[in-house]
Motif scaffolding. Structure first.
Motif, mmCIF file in Angstrom:
data_model
loop_
_atom_site.group_PDB
_atom_site.id
_atom_site.type_symbol
_atom_site.label_atom_id
_atom_site.label_comp_id
_atom_site.label_asym_id
_atom_site.label_seq_id
_atom_site.Cartn_x
_atom_site.Cartn_y
_atom_site.Cartn_z
ATOM 1 N N ALA A 5 61.740 -83.188 -29.181
ATOM 2 C CA ALA A 5 61.985 -83.563 -30.580
ATOM 3 C C ALA A 5 61.543 -85.007 -30.829
ATOM 4 N N TYR A 6 61.848 -85.891 -29.874
ATOM 5 C CA TYR A 6 61.368 -87.270 -29.994
ATOM 6 C C TYR A 6 59.851 -87.297 -30.079
ATOM 7 N N MET A 7 59.181 -86.559 -29.179
ATOM 8 C CA MET A 7 57.722 -86.583 -29.159
ATOM 9 C C MET A 7 57.136 -86.021 -30.454
ATOM 10 N N ASN A 8 57.722 -84.939 -30.963
ATOM 11 C CA ASN A 8 57.248 -84.378 -32.230
ATOM 12 C C ASN A 8 57.412 -85.378 -33.366
ATOM 13 N N ASN A 9 58.542 -86.071 -33.391
ATOM 14 C CA ASN A 9 58.794 -87.069 -34.426
ATOM 15 C C ASN A 9 57.798 -88.217 -34.321
ATOM 16 N N ILE A 10 57.498 -88.648 -33.108
ATOM 17 C CA ILE A 10 56.522 -89.721 -32.901
ATOM 18 C C ILE A 10 55.148 -89.290 -33.396
ATOM 19 N N ARG A 11 54.743 -88.068 -33.069
ATOM 20 C CA ARG A 11 53.444 -87.556 -33.533
ATOM 21 C C ARG A 11 53.391 -87.511 -35.058
ATOM 22 N N THR A 12 54.472 -87.063 -35.671
ATOM 23 C CA THR A 12 54.527 -86.972 -37.135
ATOM 24 C C THR A 12 54.456 -88.363 -37.771
ATOM 25 N N ARG A 13 55.205 -89.304 -37.222
ATOM 26 C CA ARG A 13 55.275 -90.654 -37.803
ATOM 27 C C ARG A 13 54.019 -91.472 -37.570
ATOM 28 N N THR A 14 53.381 -91.301 -36.416
ATOM 29 C CA THR A 14 52.266 -92.180 -36.058
ATOM 30 C C THR A 14 50.913 -91.483 -35.998
ATOM 31 N N GLY A 15 50.926 -90.159 -35.842
ATOM 32 C CA GLY A 15 49.676 -89.435 -35.647
ATOM 33 C C GLY A 15 49.110 -89.632 -34.244
ATOM 34 N N LYS A 16 49.936 -90.169 -33.333
ATOM 35 C CA LYS A 16 49.455 -90.483 -31.992
ATOM 36 C C LYS A 16 50.197 -89.680 -30.938
ATOM 37 N N GLU A 17 49.491 -89.452 -29.841
ATOM 38 C CA GLU A 17 50.017 -88.814 -28.649
ATOM 39 C C GLU A 17 50.358 -89.906 -27.636
ATOM 40 N N PRO A 18 51.145 -89.591 -26.604
ATOM 41 C CA PRO A 18 51.423 -90.599 -25.580
ATOM 42 C C PRO A 18 50.159 -91.231 -24.989
ATOM 43 N N PHE A 40 57.503 -103.212 -21.932
ATOM 44 C CA PHE A 40 56.676 -102.232 -22.634
ATOM 45 C C PHE A 40 57.346 -101.792 -23.934
ATOM 46 N N VAL A 41 58.642 -101.495 -23.869
ATOM 47 C CA VAL A 41 59.368 -101.016 -25.058
ATOM 48 C C VAL A 41 59.293 -102.045 -26.175
ATOM 49 N N ALA A 42 59.511 -103.311 -25.859
ATOM 50 C CA ALA A 42 59.443 -104.364 -26.887
ATOM 51 C C ALA A 42 58.046 -104.423 -27.495
ATOM 52 N N TRP A 43 57.018 -104.344 -26.649
ATOM 53 C CA TRP A 43 55.647 -104.367 -27.150
ATOM 54 C C TRP A 43 55.395 -103.174 -28.070
ATOM 55 N N LEU A 44 55.802 -101.989 -27.644
ATOM 56 C CA LEU A 44 55.535 -100.788 -28.441
ATOM 57 C C LEU A 44 56.277 -100.838 -29.773
ATOM 58 N N LYS A 45 57.521 -101.282 -29.756
ATOM 59 C CA LYS A 45 58.279 -101.400 -30.997
ATOM 60 C C LYS A 45 57.568 -102.341 -31.969
ATOM 61 N N ASN A 46 57.092 -103.474 -31.471
ATOM 62 C CA ASN A 46 56.400 -104.443 -32.328
ATOM 63 C C ASN A 46 55.036 -103.965 -32.795
ATOM 64 N N SER A 47 54.327 -103.259 -31.935
ATOM 65 C CA SER A 47 52.960 -102.863 -32.279
ATOM 66 C C SER A 47 52.883 -101.565 -33.081
ATOM 67 N N SER A 48 53.915 -100.726 -32.986
ATOM 68 C CA SER A 48 53.824 -99.417 -33.634
ATOM 69 C C SER A 48 54.859 -99.176 -34.718
ATOM 70 N N GLY A 49 55.908 -100.000 -34.731
ATOM 71 C CA GLY A 49 56.982 -99.784 -35.694
ATOM 72 C C GLY A 49 57.978 -98.722 -35.259
ATOM 73 N N LEU A 50 57.838 -98.218 -34.036
ATOM 74 C CA LEU A 50 58.799 -97.233 -33.536
ATOM 75 C C LEU A 50 60.113 -97.920 -33.205
ATOM 76 N N GLY A 51 61.188 -97.166 -33.265
ATOM 77 C CA GLY A 51 62.486 -97.677 -32.867
ATOM 78 C C GLY A 51 62.649 -97.621 -31.361
ATOM 79 N N HIS A 52 63.780 -98.119 -30.899
ATOM 80 C CA HIS A 52 64.032 -98.215 -29.465
ATOM 81 C C HIS A 52 63.999 -96.847 -28.769
#
Length: 83
Positions: A5-18, A40-52
């Protein structure tokens, strides 16, 4: 929420795969042999707008695909005298 569910939500929000995030992290120089999870988590949150939680799910996808070292928890436990 399940991992999928997390991965599906990420794909929907960003259009990106891992793999897309992996490629970006390599290009940005964030993935090194000594990269820590929270770095890595801090970088990804800042660069993509994803939550923790979503950023942690991407890190988990990296681990599941063998793109980052697995947790060293068993070795740490052994050092403390635990099996």
């Amino acid at each position: 929420m399940t991992f999928e569910a997390y991965m599906n939500n990420i794909r929907t929000r960003t259009g990106k795969e891992p793999k897309d995030f992996f490629d970006q992290a390599v290009q940005a120089g964030i993935l090194r042999p000594d990269t820590k999870t929270m770095e890595f988590v801090a970088w990804l949150k800042n660069s993509s707008g994803l939550g923790h939680g979503h950023a942690m799910a991407v890190w988990e996808a990296f681990k599941r695909n063998g793109w980052v070292p697995l947790s060293e928890a068993p070795a740490a436990s052994a050092k403390r005298g635990r099996p």
